[in-house]
Design a protein around this motif. Structure first.
Motif, short mmCIF file in Angstrom:
data_model
loop_
_atom_site.label_atom_id
_atom_site.label_comp_id
_atom_site.label_asym_id
_atom_site.label_seq_id
_atom_site.Cartn_x
_atom_site.Cartn_y
_atom_site.Cartn_z
N TYR A 160 21.07 41.04 36.42
CA TYR A 160 21.39 42.05 35.41
C TYR A 160 22.82 41.87 34.93
CZ TYR A 160 22.07 46.73 33.38
OH TYR A 160 22.36 47.79 32.54
N ALA A 161 23.73 41.65 35.86
CA ALA A 161 25.14 41.47 35.49
C ALA A 161 25.31 40.25 34.59
CB ALA A 161 25.99 41.34 36.76
N GLU A 162 24.66 39.17 34.95
CA GLU A 162 24.78 37.94 34.16
C GLU A 162 24.20 38.13 32.76
OE1 GLU A 162 22.87 35.12 36.66
OE2 GLU A 162 24.70 34.64 37.78
N SER A 163 23.07 38.81 32.67
CA SER A 163 22.42 38.99 31.37
C SER A 163 23.18 39.97 30.47
CB SER A 163 20.98 39.47 31.56
OG SER A 163 20.96 40.78 32.11
N HIS A 164 24.01 40.81 31.07
CA HIS A 164 24.76 41.80 30.29
C HIS A 164 26.24 41.44 30.17
CE1 HIS A 164 21.12 44.15 31.01
NE2 HIS A 164 21.52 44.99 30.05
N GLY A 165 26.60 40.26 30.58
CA GLY A 165 27.99 39.82 30.45
C GLY A 165 28.97 40.56 31.32
N ILE A 166 28.48 41.05 32.45
CA ILE A 166 29.36 41.77 33.37
C ILE A 166 30.07 40.74 34.26
CG2 ILE A 166 29.47 43.42 35.27
CD1 ILE A 166 26.91 44.69 34.14
N PRO A 167 31.40 40.73 34.27
CA PRO A 167 32.12 39.75 35.10
C PRO A 167 31.96 40.06 36.59
CG PRO A 167 33.67 41.28 34.08
CD PRO A 167 32.33 41.57 33.48
N ILE A 168 31.45 39.11 37.34
CA ILE A 168 31.28 39.28 38.78
C ILE A 168 31.79 38.03 39.47
CG2 ILE A 168 29.34 40.87 38.64
CD1 ILE A 168 27.51 38.47 39.26
N ARG A 169 32.18 38.22 40.72
CA ARG A 169 32.61 37.08 41.53
C ARG A 169 31.39 36.47 42.19
NH1 ARG A 169 37.74 39.87 44.68
NH2 ARG A 169 39.09 40.15 42.86
N GLN A 170 31.17 35.21 41.94
CA GLN A 170 30.02 34.53 42.54
C GLN A 170 30.42 34.04 43.94
OE1 GLN A 170 27.03 34.38 41.45
NE2 GLN A 170 27.39 35.32 39.47
N SER A 171 30.17 34.88 44.93
CA SER A 171 30.50 34.50 46.30
C SER A 171 29.42 35.04 47.22
CB SER A 171 31.87 35.07 46.71
OG SER A 171 31.86 36.48 46.65
N MET A 172 29.32 34.43 48.37
CA MET A 172 28.35 34.89 49.34
C MET A 172 28.76 36.27 49.85
SD MET A 172 25.99 32.67 49.64
CE MET A 172 25.23 33.12 51.21
N LYS A 173 27.78 37.13 49.96
CA LYS A 173 28.06 38.46 50.48
C LYS A 173 28.44 38.39 51.96
CE LYS A 173 25.98 43.03 51.01
NZ LYS A 173 24.73 43.82 50.93
N LYS A 174 29.46 39.14 52.31
CA LYS A 174 29.82 39.20 53.72
C LYS A 174 28.67 39.86 54.48
CE LYS A 174 34.78 39.61 52.84
NZ LYS A 174 35.98 40.48 52.93
N PRO A 175 28.51 39.49 55.75
CA PRO A 175 27.39 40.04 56.52
C PRO A 175 27.66 41.46 57.02
CG PRO A 175 28.64 38.53 57.88
CD PRO A 175 29.25 38.45 56.50
N TYR A 176 28.44 42.24 56.28
CA TYR A 176 28.75 43.63 56.63
C TYR A 176 29.40 44.25 55.39
CZ TYR A 176 33.15 41.17 57.36
OH TYR A 176 34.24 40.35 57.18
#
Length: 427
Positions: A160-176
């Motif tokens: 959704y973020a990518e399709s709406h041009g929302i800037p996000i950090r592409q990183s692996m989610k921390k396990p907590y």
């Protein structure tokens, strides 16, 4: 329609901001409170505007948080279920109040938050809003069936973020998940949902932010002295305090003898650094959430752990026994009010008035020794000290202050009911 959204800049609140704008065809104003998250706020305003907000407010609440929330709570020695120092809980009313002030200023129709339907924060946020601005509508997207259906997982949010041009950090989610403020950092979820999981091992040391592990703490203890006035710390004295102040950007408000006078925010920053250096303030607990379930949390509260130890120690010297007994009898309830979101409730304010009264004599100094995760009492003194060496001494004398013969009648009268109960029931 105009909505003020609690915004952190992360994936969840960024998606939530855009989703609310589309669903309600509303003007969105982003709000973020700086309660000591450090560099987590970098670039936040630009990101909020790029995501679709018309404005972004960042409230600098660090000093307010320390002075008006942390300090009054520590005057009460509040501990939830005897262990949790309420770091996340006490930040929520501070944040909500400032957000509501912005909403009223902007003429907003509603406020919105990204708390889930399983946690405590939804309750804290909305109870504070009920108390402060009952005219405002509160929107909780995670309790909206349409929102949860559209975003069952993180991958759908990223798409959704990518399709709406929302800037996000592409990183692996921390396990907590992690929540930080001036008082503490909390860690929940992920691998911590396994309550047998050991979060103290070497491989998990990278998780912690505010403190080193006790095993890695210095082999030499450090002393710190705290100067109190009416139950609040106003000054600190310790080796290397100038370096700590420079490192944290804290400025002195003056000096008093050997003490450097600091604002409440300055005190917390210095104590956090000191405690963190010596591995102080880590706890791993299973607690009872207000919504009914048990949850596990790992917390770092280095400065708060030192502050609580010092405050409790000075109170033993300066507060009347019966006054302290009355105050202490109310503290489990007070702590539960903070945890459950009733900071602005009249009952919490009533107890706070009693607490404030008991703090009038809590003046003086406490010396503590910090060593490998431990806070050890090493001395206390006060102009309001109720301790009398002449009365307490085991060396005899001073009969005019305490006549030991008086204890005979004291014991006899206190033992009368016990004797009578035994005569009647233990024939």
């Amino acid at each position: 329609m105009k909505i003020v959204v609690a915004y952190s800049g992360g994936l969840d609140t960024s998606v939530l901001l855009k989703w609310l704008k589309e669903k309600y065809n509303a003007e969105i104003i982003a709000y973020c409170a700086d309660v000591g998250q450090a560099d987590e706020l970098d670039g936040l305003e630009a990101k909020a505007l790029a995501t679709g907000a018309s404005k972004c407010y960042i409230g600098d609440l660090k000093e307010t948080f320390a002075r008006d929330y942390i300090y009054p709570m520590f005057q009460a020695n509040a501990l939830y279920e005897g262990r949790y120092l309420l770091g996340t809980s006490i930040a929520r009313p501070c944040i909500t109040k400032d957000m509501i002030d912005i909403a009223i200023k902007e003429g907003a129709d509603a406020i919105a938050h990204g708390a889930t339907g399983k946690g405590n924060d939804q309750v804290r946020f909305e109870l504070a809003a009920n108390a402060l601005a009952p005219q405002l509508k509160v929107i909780a997207p995670w309790r909206d069936d349409e929102f949860r259906k559209q975003f069952p997982g993180r991958s759908e949010m990223i798409a959704y973020a990518e399709s709406h041009g929302i800037p996000i950090r592409q990183s692996m989610k921390k396990p907590y998940s992690m929540d930080r403020n001036l008082l503490h950092i909390s860690f929940e979820a992920g691998m911590l949902e396994d309550i047998w999981y050991d979060a103290t091992t070497e491989k998990d040391r990278a998780m912690y932010v505010l403190s080193v592990s006790p095993e890695e703490a210095p082999d030499t203890p450090q002393y710190v002295q705290l100067l109190f006035e009416k139950g609040n710390v106003i000054g600190l004295a310790t080796e290397g305090i100038e370096d700590i102040m420079k490192e944290t950007g804290v400025t002195a408000e003056g000096t008093r003898g050997e003490y450097t006078l600091l604002s409440p925010y300055g005190v917390m920053m210095v104590l956090n650094t000191l405690g963190g250096k010596h591995g102080i303030g880590r706890i791993d607990i299973v607690e009872n959430r207000f919504v009914g379930m048990k949850s596990r949390g790992v917390y770092e509260t280095p400065g708060g752990t030192i502050l609580l130890a010092a405050h409790r120690d000075l109170e033993t010297l300066t507060v009347d026994r019966e006054a302290q007994k009355v105050r202490d009898s109310l503290i489990p309830e007070y702590a539960a009010m903070v945890y459950n979101g009733f900071w602005f409730a009249p009952e919490r304010e009533a107890i706070q008035a009693l607490v404030t009264k008991t703090q009038e004599t809590v003046n003086g100094e406490v010396r503590l020794k910090l060593y490998k995760g431990n806070v050890m009492q090493a001395g206390r003194r006060s102009p309001n000290s109720l301790y009398s060496e002449e009365i307490a001494t085991m060396e005899g004398g001073y009969e005019e202050l305490y006549n030991q013969n008086d204890a005979t009648g004291f014991i006899a009268l206190n033992g009368l009911r016990l004797k009578q109960f035994s005569r009647v029931n233990n024939k």
